[in-house]
Design an enzyme around this catalytic site. Structure first.
Site, PDB file in Angstrom:
ATOM      1  N   LYS A 115       0.825  -1.206   0.000  1.00  0.00           N
ATOM      2  CA  LYS A 115       0.000   0.000   0.000  1.00  0.00           C
ATOM      3  C   LYS A 115       0.856   1.251   0.000  1.00  0.00           C
ATOM      4  O   LYS A 115       0.488   2.256  -0.594  1.00  0.00           O
ATOM      5  CB  LYS A 115      -0.961   0.016   1.193  1.00  0.00           C
ATOM      6  N   LYS A 197      -7.626 -13.825  -9.260  1.00  0.00           N
ATOM      7  CA  LYS A 197      -8.815 -13.820  -8.408  1.00  0.00           C
ATOM      8  C   LYS A 197      -9.720 -12.631  -8.706  1.00  0.00           C
ATOM      9  O   LYS A 197      -9.239 -11.565  -9.068  1.00  0.00           O
ATOM     10  CB  LYS A 197      -8.395 -13.745  -6.925  1.00  0.00           C
ATOM     11  N   LYS A 200     -11.823  -6.565  -5.848  1.00  0.00           N
ATOM     12  CA  LYS A 200     -12.576  -5.324  -5.706  1.00  0.00           C
ATOM     13  C   LYS A 200     -11.952  -4.198  -6.507  1.00  0.00           C
ATOM     14  O   LYS A 200     -12.611  -3.253  -6.881  1.00  0.00           O
ATOM     15  CB  LYS A 200     -12.620  -4.909  -4.231  1.00  0.00           C
TER      16      LYS A 200
END
Ligand code: TRP
Length: 332
Positions: A115, A197, A200
């Site tokens: 991040k 996968k 989001k």
């Protein structure tokens, strides 16, 4: 809460509507766990502000996520459904635990490293101490098991280390939490890149199915799903797209792969994709109408949040009171 039942705790971030993978992999399991365990499920609003959020949007997302938990089948009477920020014990225990967490440990967290390289202009202290807050969430409720995805395993490991360290100094204060790796029905992959996968944060709008997508959108996304140049619906090496659609279909219809193969023998991918899209839309329809009903009933939603906050506070205050005493604060 019955003393002999194992305790489960998990939180989800309110930023972003869950996708089909979250629903089949996590939310459905949460619902089932209510039968067997004492459960506390929360909306991690405090965690979400480690990345800059639009306040109006965030507020709406917190309410939406909370309503979705209920719509998905979590029972606010039976389980503790709470918003993390409504219970001040989380932030308070997080501060105390941060004094029992090493700088080096937090520096090694892969999510922090990811991040901070993605948001180099906002490497705030909250992003760094985020796993301590998560440890506080878990340890406050004396959770025996924490259902998490693989991406949170390192954070859970840290929570265990903090608990062990604290217990080592002060005696048995915290229950050691175990990861509960969901024996998930389906690992849902992206509809556009089936080796990845479903995520989001995928930029491709056709890659993920959101659980609040309407029927037409769901069917359209499945029609556009990437498959292969063959024609046979079967699970074989190299047929990642078809295998993904088969496991989604299996998860929502409870059919086995064998049954699916024979159902679509001699039919093309077009028929199969339509069937999967329709089955997913059918599966999500009751949740979606329940979500609408709850969202329109503002008084009910607020009442659930308030009661959830009170229950969460009561249960977690016991742990915090113990911690205060152990570390040497003045307790009245
Ligand atoms: N960090 C988790 C996530 O991003 C959410 C979370 C916060 C959580 N506190 C938790 C998960 C405690 C399990 C237990 O997905």
């Amino acid at each position: 809460m019955e003393e002999n039942r194992k305790k489960i705790l998990s939180l989800i971030q309110p930023t972003n509507t869950p996708h089909l993978g979250n629903y089949l992999g996590a939310m459905q399991n949460w619902v089932k766990m209510q039968e067997e365990f004492d459960c506390a499920y929360g909306i991690a609003d405090l965690h979400s502000i480690t990345v800059r959020q639009d306040p109006v949007k965030l507020r709406a997302q917190i309410k939406e996520s909370y309503a979705l938990l209920i719509a998905a089948g979590l029972d606010p009477e039976r389980s503790i459904l709470f918003v993390q920020g409504h219970n001040p014990n989380h932030a308070e225990l997080a501060w105390i635990l941060s004094c029992y967490t090493q700088f080096g440990e937090l520096s090694r967290m892969t999510q922090f490293k990811d991040k901070s390289s993605k948001h180099p202009d906002n490497i705030n202290a909250g992003l760094f101490t985020y796993p301590v807050l998560m440890a506080a969430d878990i340890l406050l409720y004396q959770a025996d098991m924490v259902p998490v995805g693989i991406d949170q395993k390192q954070h859970l490991e840290l929570a265990r280390n903090i608990a062990q360290r604290f217990n080592g100094v002060y005696g048995d204060v915290f229950t050691m939490p175990e990861p509960y790796i969901t024996q998930s029905t389906a690992k849902v992959m992206s509809l556009q890149e089936p080796t990845k996968k479903m995520s989001k944060s995928d930029e491709n709008p056709n890659a993920s199915v959101w659980i609040l997508d309407d029927r037409d959108t769901i069917i359209r996304k499945f029609k556009r799903a990437v498959t292969d140049s063959e024609t046979e619906v079967c699970a074989r090496e190299g047929k990642d797209g078809i295998v993904n659609l088969m496991s989604i279909y299996a998860a929502v219809t409870d059919k086995s792969f064998d049954e699916i193969e024979s159902e679509f023998k001699g039919k093309g991918y077009g028929d199969f994709k339509l069937a999967v899209g329709e089955a997913v839309a059918d599966k999500l329809a009751p949740l979606q109408s329940e979500f609408q009903r709850i969202s329109n009933d503002k008084a009910y939603l607020e009442d659930c949040m308030k009661k959830g906050a009170e229950k969460a506070f009561r249960v977690s205050r016991r742990t915090l009171a113990k911690v205060h005493k152990k570390v040497g604060f003045v307790v009245f």
